[in-house]
Design an enzyme around this catalytic site. Structure first.
Site, PDB file in Angstrom:
ATOM      1  N   LYS A 230     -10.878   8.865   4.304  1.00 14.15           N
ATOM      2  CA  LYS A 230     -10.473   8.109   5.497  1.00 14.15           C
ATOM      3  C   LYS A 230      -9.157   8.702   5.990  1.00 14.15           C
ATOM      4  O   LYS A 230      -8.160   8.735   5.269  1.00 14.15           O
ATOM      5  CB  LYS A 230     -10.286   6.623   5.151  1.00 14.15           C
ATOM      6  N   LYS A 242      -1.681  -5.784  13.706  1.00 17.05           N
ATOM      7  CA  LYS A 242      -1.070  -6.158  12.430  1.00 17.05           C
ATOM      8  C   LYS A 242       0.283  -6.822  12.682  1.00 17.05           C
ATOM      9  O   LYS A 242       1.014  -6.401  13.577  1.00 17.05           O
ATOM     10  CB  LYS A 242      -0.851  -4.909  11.565  1.00 17.05           C
ATOM     11  N   ASP A 253      -2.362   5.441   6.148  1.00 19.34           N
ATOM     12  CA  ASP A 253      -3.782   5.116   6.248  1.00 19.34           C
ATOM     13  C   ASP A 253      -4.665   6.373   6.342  1.00 19.34           C
ATOM     14  O   ASP A 253      -5.867   6.274   6.535  1.00 19.34           O
ATOM     15  CB  ASP A 253      -4.021   4.174   7.432  1.00 19.34           C
ATOM     16  N   ARG A 316     -13.874   1.442   7.750  1.00 18.47           N
ATOM     17  CA  ARG A 316     -15.290   1.433   7.382  1.00 18.47           C
ATOM     18  C   ARG A 316     -16.159   1.956   8.518  1.00 18.47           C
ATOM     19  O   ARG A 316     -17.242   2.488   8.276  1.00 18.47           O
ATOM     20  CB  ARG A 316     -15.710   0.021   6.931  1.00 18.47           C
TER      21      ARG A 316
HETATM   22  N1  BES Z   1      -5.681   0.202   6.414  1.00 18.81           N
HETATM   23  C1  BES Z   1      -5.983  -1.149   6.167  1.00 18.81           C
HETATM   24  C2  BES Z   1      -5.994  -1.508   4.682  1.00 18.81           C
HETATM   25  C3  BES Z   1      -4.680  -1.406   3.945  1.00 18.81           C
HETATM   26  C4  BES Z   1      -3.930  -2.527   3.705  1.00 18.81           C
HETATM   27  C5  BES Z   1      -4.266  -0.205   3.435  1.00 18.81           C
HETATM   28  C6  BES Z   1      -2.759  -2.450   3.009  1.00 18.81           C
HETATM   29  C7  BES Z   1      -3.078  -0.123   2.729  1.00 18.81           C
HETATM   30  C8  BES Z   1      -2.329  -1.246   2.505  1.00 18.81           C
HETATM   31  C9  BES Z   1      -7.359  -1.500   6.728  1.00 18.81           C
HETATM   32  O1  BES Z   1      -7.753  -0.784   7.835  1.00 18.81           O
HETATM   33  C10 BES Z   1      -7.306  -2.937   7.102  1.00 18.81           C
HETATM   34  O2  BES Z   1      -6.502  -3.289   7.893  1.00 18.81           O
HETATM   35  N2  BES Z   1      -8.183  -3.749   6.510  1.00 18.81           N
HETATM   36  C11 BES Z   1      -8.223  -5.144   6.779  1.00 18.81           C
HETATM   37  C12 BES Z   1      -9.663  -5.564   6.860  1.00 18.81           C
HETATM   38  C13 BES Z   1      -9.878  -6.950   7.377  1.00 18.81           C
HETATM   39  C14 BES Z   1      -9.474  -7.037   8.834  1.00 18.81           C
HETATM   40  C15 BES Z   1     -11.329  -7.308   7.215  1.00 18.81           C
HETATM   41  C16 BES Z   1      -7.506  -5.871   5.658  1.00 18.81           C
HETATM   42  O3  BES Z   1      -7.597  -5.429   4.509  1.00 18.81           O
HETATM   43  O4  BES Z   1      -6.828  -6.846   5.933  1.00 18.81           O
HETATM   44 ZN    ZN Z   2      -6.929   1.142   8.045  1.00 19.20          ZN
HETATM   45 ZN    ZN Z   3      -7.054  -1.594   9.660  1.00 22.16          ZN
END
Ligand code: BES
Ligand code: ZN
Ligand code: ZN
Length: 463
Positions: A230, A242, A253, A316
Site C-alpha cells: 500500500k 481525519k 501510509d 483496501r
Molecule cells: N491509513 C489508515 C490506517 C492507519 C491508522 C495507519 C493509524 C497507521 C496508523 C487507514 O487508511 C484508515 O484510515 N483506516 C480507517 C478505516 C476505517 C475508516 C474503516 C481506520 O483504521 O480508522
Molecule cells: Zn490509509
Molecule cells: Zn485512511
C-alpha cells in the site's frame, strides 16, 4: 562500515566489550549490572563494558537493545574506530549485534540544521571480533534494505510522491538482468478500469501509479510470488477527514510500498533465485472538491461494485484493484501484501507486532516462522466466513466499511480477500509496527521502523 576480525586486539580508539554475568575482564574489578555501560581508559583508547545480565536469560532482542544503547552512549560520540567484542558465539548473536548497530543507530536527521552529533554509524569503522561468514553480509544487506524503506517513509509526503517512488524503483533495478518494469499511470489505470485506485486519488494533483516489477530468477515453470505494498503517499482521510491527532503521521501510509522497495533492494543484493513480482499501489488520499464521496458506488477492476462507507478506508480500495490486476494479468501462485491498513490493528496488537491474515495455513505458518527468525514480529488474526456478511452493502456488491463495531482489522482483511481470486495470500497489517511516534521502542528510535522488510525477505529466501 562493519568488518570482521578473528581476534580482539584492543588497537582501536574504543573497544565495546559485551559481558554476561560471570564473564570477567582483567580491567574490570566489580560486577556489571545488566544494562550498565562502564568505560575504562585503556592505553590511548577506551574500553566500554556493557552488562548483558544472565546468559541464559539473554534474548536476541535484548542483545540488539543493549548493543544499540552502547553505540548511542556518549562515550562513543565522535569516535571513528570501534572494536566490538561479542559475549559469546551463541547462534544468531553476531547477526543480532549487527542489527543492534545498523537498525538501532538509524536516525532521521535530514532536516536538522545544527551540526549532527554523530550517532549514526555511517562514519564509523566497526570491527566485530568474529570469523567473517557469508550470512553476516546478508544481514548487513537486509539492514540496508530497511534503511531505504525507513528513509522513504520518514521524508515529507510532498517529496516522496508516486513519481519519486517510481524513480526509486527504477534506480534499484537499473542495469539488472532478469528484471522488467511496467507502470500504469492515470491514463492506463483509466483504460483498464482500475476505478477504485482512480477514485482514491481523484482529489490529488499527483499521478496515481501502479508499479509492477517482474523479477525472474526462479527455476523454469516456478510460480511467481507477488509482494504488494500500500503506497498512500498521504492519507488525509478524504472527505471523511481525519481529526487532529490522527493525520500528523499519515505520510507513513506508504510504508507498505516502502517495504516493497526495501525487499526489492534485498532481493537484488542477495541475488534470490526466485520469481517475484514487486507491486506498488501508489496514490494520495487528498481532500477537495474533486474528492470521491461517502455513499459513492464504484466498480473496480474485478467487476465488483463497492459502496464507499468511508473515504478513509482507502487502502483496501487501492489494494483491491492491485490484487485483481495482478491476479488477472500475472497469475501469481501466491501473494503477500504489506499495508498500514487499519487503526483497529493497532488497537488489537499495539506497536511491536504486525497483524498477519491469510487464506492459507501453510503460508501463515511459514510467515510466522520468518517473523520469529528475524524478530520482525507478526501475530495471526482471523478471517472467518461470517465476515462476508459484515461488509455487505444494500446497494452494491460490498462496502469498504463494516456493519459491525469490532474486528476492524479482520473485516478489512476480509475485504481484501474477496479480491484475491482464491490465490494463496497473506496480508500484513503494519499500521502499528511501521512507525515509532516518540523517543523509541525496542531497538528502534523515533520514526519509521522498516516493518515487514526482514520478515518478507526471510520468507522469500526460505520458501
Ligand atoms: N491509513 C489508515 C490506517 C492507519 C491508522 C495507519 C493509524 C497507521 C496508523 C487507514 O487508511 C484508515 O484510515 N483506516 C480507517 C478505516 C476505517 C475508516 C474503516 C481506520 O483504521 O480508522
Ligand atoms: Zn490509509
Ligand atoms: Zn485512511
Amino acid at each position: 562500515m562493519i568488518s570482521f576480525r578473528a581476534k580482539a586486539k584492543h588497537d582501536k580508539q574504543a573497544s565495546v566489550v559485551l559481558l554476561t554475568d560471570g564473564q570477567g575482564h582483567p580491567r574490570l574489578k566489580s560486577k556489571l549490572e545488566k544494562g550498565e555501560i562502564f568505560p575504562v581508559a585503556e592505553g590511548r583508547g577506551l574500553l566500554v563494558f556493557v552488562g548483558l545480565g544472565k546468559a541464559d536469560k539473554l534474548s536476541l532482542t535484548e542483545l540488539r537493545i543493549q548493543v544499540r544503547r552502547a553505540f548511542l552512549c556518549s562515550y562513543l560520540k565522535n569516535i571513528k574506530e570501534v572494536e566490538l567484542v561479542p559475549h559469546s558465539t551463541q547462534s544468531g548473536a553476531v547477526e543480532a549485534i549487527i542489527e543492534g548497530i545498523l537498525i538501532g543507530t538509524y536516525a532521521w536527521d535530514k532536516y536538522k540544521s545544527k551540526p549532527k552529533d554523530d550517532k549514526s554509524v555511517k562514519n564509523k569503522d566497526i570491527f566485530i571480533v568474529a570469523e567473517h561468514k557469508k550470512p553476516y553480509d546478508a544481514t548487513i544487506a537486509v539492514c540496508e534494505g530497511m534503511t531505504l524503506a525507513r528513509n522513504l517513509v520518514n521524508d515529507n509526503a510532498d517529496t516522496v510522491t508516486s513519481e519519486f517512488l517510481e524513480k526509486t524503483v527504477r534506480g534499484l533495478i537499473k542495469g539488472k538482468k532478469n528484471v522488467a518494469i511496467k507502470v500504469l499511470n492515470k491514463k492506463e489505470l483509466r483504460a483498464n478500469g482500475l476505478n477504485f485506485h482512480l477514485a482514491v486519488n481523484q482529489a490529488s494533483k499527483k499521478e496515481p501509479k501502479l508499479v509492477i516489477v517482474k523479477y525472474s530468477r526462479g527455476k523454469k515453470g516456478e510460480g511467481y510470488t507477488a509482494v504488494i505494498g500500500k503506497g498512500m503517499t498521504f492519507d488525509t482521510g478524504g472527505l471523511n477527514i481525519k481529526p487532529t491527532g490522527s493525520m500528523e503521521t499519515m505520510k507513513i501510509d506508504m510504508s507498505g510500498a516502502a517495504a516493497v522497495c526495501g525487499i526489492l533492494k534485498n532481493t537484488l543484493a542477495l541475488g534470490l533465485k526466485k520469481n517475484i513480482l514487486f507491486v506498488l499501489g501508489l496514490a494520495e488520499n487528498a481532500i477537495g472538491s474533486m474528492a470521491y464521496k461517502p455513499g459513492d458506488v464504484i466498480t473496480g477492476y474485478a467487476g465488483k461494485s463497492v459502496e464507499i462507507g468511508n473515504t478513509d478506508a482507502e487502502g483496501r480500495l487501492v489494494l483491491a484493484d492491485a490484487f485483481a490486476y495482478v491476479v488477472k494479468n500475472y497469475k501469481p501462485s501466491r501473494m503477500i501484501d504489506l499495508a498500514t491498513l487499519t487503526g483497529a490493528c493497532v488497537v488489537a496488537l499495539g506497536f511491536d507486532y504486525s497483524g498477519l491474515f491469510s487464506n492459507n495455513n501453510e503460508m501463515a505458518k511459514a510467515l510466522l516462522r520468518s517473523a520469529k527468525n528475524t524478530d520482525d514480529r507478526a501475530w495471526r488474526l482471523p478471517i472467518y466466513p461470517e465476515m462476508k456478511d459484515y461488509i455487505k452493502s444494500q446497494i452494491a456488491d460490498l462496502k469498504n466499511t463494516s456493519n459491525i463495531k469490532g474486528a476492524g482489522a479482520s473485516t478489512a482483511a476480509e475485504f481484501l480477500r474477496q479480491f484475491t481470486g482464491d490465490t494463496d495470500w497473506a496480508h500484513l497489517d503494519i499500521a502499528g509496527s511501521s512507525y515509532v511516534d516518540g523517543a523509541g521502542r525496542m531497538y528502534y528510535g523515533h520514526g519509521a521502523t522498516g516493518a515487514g522488510v526482514r520478515l518478507v525477505t526471510d520468507y522469500l529466501l526460505n520458501n
